[in-house]
Write a protein that holds these residues in place. Sequence first.
Motif: not given
Length: 387
Positions: A109-114
């Motif tokens: 889950k590419v959660d740094y894309a926030m």
Amino acid sequence: YLVEAHSWSGQYTEGVPFVVRVFRYFRFFCTACGKKTPADTLAPVCGCGGLFELDFKSPKWDDAKIDQKCWSIFRYRDFMAVDGDAWQSVSLGEGMTPLVELEPGLYVKVDYAMPTLSFKDRGAATLVAHMKAIGVKSCVQDSSGNAGNAVAAYCARAGIQCEIYVPEGTSPKKITMIEAHGAKVHVIPGSRDHCADVCRARVREEGIYYANHVVNPFFYEGMKAYIYEVYEELGRIPEHVVLPVGNGTLFIGAVKALEHLLESGAIDHFPKIVALQSEYCDPLLKARELGLDAPVSIDVKPTIAEGIAIGKPLRGSELLEMMKKHDITVVAAPEDKILAARAKIARAGLYIEHTTAANFAAWDHYCELYGPSTDVLITLCGAGIKS
């Protein structure tokens, strides 16, 4: 729920229509003495010193209750403790991050894309929305970097003055980001735990609002959306879920959301959760090995996995209770394997920070200990540019 009614003129006049607002009303209960307190309190903890928990039970999961017109975590607000509509002027479009099958059976889950390049934005959004709803004007918070950056950004969006305490050794890039949002940064010599002590002392002395991601239960409401997003994206939850645990904000939010989905019948079994700690900072791992109900006192060694370098997790007993309830395995992330894991993931096109790389080092170690496994979900908690 509370209901407010106001006439257009501000006073009752026969025949003049009323404006009616219906909004949720929340209470805290103390995990130590059980006392209930209105959630609009400015106090960080109960008068007895016990930590607050929300007196809130999510309604049964129903796909129809997802607000498909809302492209942020607040599409799930019917299942979260969200008071009023303050979230509309606080949200920065957090959540809804890509779910990538990096290799067969390995989902990231590419959660740094926030907005602030980390998974902490989910919790910061719900916490700051609550703060705005109850009229908070200024706050302080302590953090190893990511949570402080997230709270600073959302406070800037909400017009709330913010000061962040970070321990020495925090990535300069994280400090730069926090300051860019207009927050004042206090760099405190010593450990992450000492940094928290200094910040909490100011809260006690001055009564300033403590916008802390560990203490305030509204932060966990946003973290639940991590699981809700995965469920909506895949239509299921992978068999294994890897969760980093320092103070355990993602861990607690994820477990709460999984329990909600299981109780609602949306999933038919609880996944195998693999919780990880740094081998240089592992009070929960040692407690699990010894069968204890409280974290073990340890000597914290410097680790590049700074995001989970918490020697005294404030909700340690709560974390261990959840681990026992769901038979959760805790493993160490070998320090000498973290940078190699980071390089490997970068070669696959995803540049992650050190604490995120610890997730992969720990998963490899889990497979070494318990045998190869597949169908696993791992969060990419922070962007590599922060390290």
